[in-house]
Design an enzyme around this catalytic site. Structure first.
Site: not given
Length: 391
Positions: A243, A246-248, A251
């Site tokens: 996960q 995708e988060e990075r 960001c």
């Protein structure tokens, strides 16, 4: 990676919503230190913007991740950092594992309302003694029949003061730290009221991201059915690491427009600001610094787009996503700081948009894994570390 007409239309739709429904209220929400998440998310859900990459069977659009990246970039048109971050938590931090590994029952109960904007979600990983060190979380879920009984606390949780559910990383056994964790969907509210055993310890007052509510949440013997677990028991750490890709990427993409805006605001100001018989824009040092900042932002854009293209192709982009996150955090500090200096005394006022970016942008080097953790991951990928970093 090239944006298509469809990518641009999604960005234009979001930009219109931002201009009409978000930016006119940002100053009010910043002062209140919270924004009406249910109201804003419902509007985004009606436009089909909260589930671009999610399965069509649960209300999503079934598109590839490049569309999520395009949306993240367009969120940079919002005149603060807190609201975009809250939206990103809903779309790219609290729901990817649920969409990918959750049962149909879980996705119908939690994912579909989140995509429609009928429910606000949050991601429960960090704790008072475990931020970037994900393996160090202490919150525990013991088994009781067909249920988990969860006790512990989660801190720095975006959206948690309004969230209807939490996607929680929790220890479900006493095994090794990387194999004893599971992701569990934890309902938090019913008809707007906290469920038994869940308590808001405090609303955390921050130096920036003020419109985004952030809480310390206590869980005391909270009963949750084991069927609310996402995927396999003990696989939560792996799911969370996946996960994080995708988060990075999100960001990094979410900083591109706002950084470009910051530079352009300063260019416009430099043409207006008179000093020593000329304008600020006439000073070669100012010209060269702003040009260098623009080159840095466009370099980040190229890296982020390349990483996204490879991710859409099914490749592991941990290294590139980590680089993009690291550089986005650094530029979110350097660009507003440099621009604020050129604004002089006006840059030191609270209402100035560059000043707000200066405050909001500082989080990017901390949240979602601190710069030092990103550097540790990269050092490991280069063969410089013998033991892996713990995130």
């Amino acid at each position: 990676m090239q944006f298509t007409h469809e990518h641009r239309e999604i960005q234009n739709t979001l930009k219109r919503f931002i201009q009409d429904e978000i930016n006119p209220h940002v100053d009010e929400w910043e002062a209140a230190e919270i924004f009406p998440a249910h109201e804003v998310f419902k509007g985004l859900g009606q436009l089909g913007l909260l589930g671009l990459t999610k399965p069509e069977a649960f209300g999503g659009a079934g598109l590839d991740y490049s569309y999520s990246l395009a949306m993240a970039e367009a969120l940079g048109h919002i005149d603060c950092g807190g609201v975009p971050m809250a939206i990103g938590v809903q779309t790219d931090m609290a729901t990817p594992a649920l969409a990918r590994f959750g049962s149909d029952e879980l996705r119908a109960q939690f994912l579909a309302p989140a995509i429609a904007g009928d429910a606000v979600g949050c991601i429960g990983v960090s704790e008072p003694a475990a931020g970037s060190d994900v393996a160090g979380i202490k919150t525990f879920a013991r088994k009781d029949g067909d249920d988990y009984i969860i006790s512990g606390q989660k801190m720095w949780i975006t959206n948690s003061l309004q969230a209807d559910w939490m996607c929680m990383l929790v220890n479900t056994s006493e095994g090794p730290a990387h194999k004893n964790k599971s992701l569990v969907m934890v309902p938090m509210r019913e008809n707007g009221r906290l469920l038994p055993g869940i308590e808001v310890g405090k609303k955390i007052k921050k130096i920036g991201m003020n419109s985004s509510d952030t809480g310390l949440i206590y869980f005391d013997e909270v009963r949750v059915p084991q069927r609310y677990r996402i995927g396999q028991e003990g696989a939560g750490f792996i799911y969370q690491m996946q996960q994080f890709q995708e988060e990075r990427l999100w960001c990094a993409a979410s900083t591109l427009q706002s950084l470009s805006n910051c530079i352009q605001w300063t260019v416009d100001w430099a043409h207006e600001r008179k000093l020593f018989g000329a304008t600020l824009a006439d000073q070669q040092w100012v010209q060269f610094k702003l040009a260098e900042l623009k080159a840095d932002v466009e370099s980040l854009r190229a890296l982020t787009y390349m990483a996204c293209e490879h991710y859409v192709a099914g490749e592991d982009v941990t290294e590139w996503a980590t680089m993009a996150k690291l550089k986005a955090g650094r530029l979110n500090r350097v660009v507003p700081d440099t621009c604020l200096q050129f604004w002089g005394g006006m840059g030191f006022t609270w209402e100035n948009k560059v000043s707000r970016m200066y405050r909001d942008g500082r989080l990017a080097s901390i949240g979602g894994g601190a710069d030092e953790v990103m550097l540790g991951i990269l050092a490991k990928s280069m063969g410089l570390q013998k033991t892996p970093p713990r995130r």
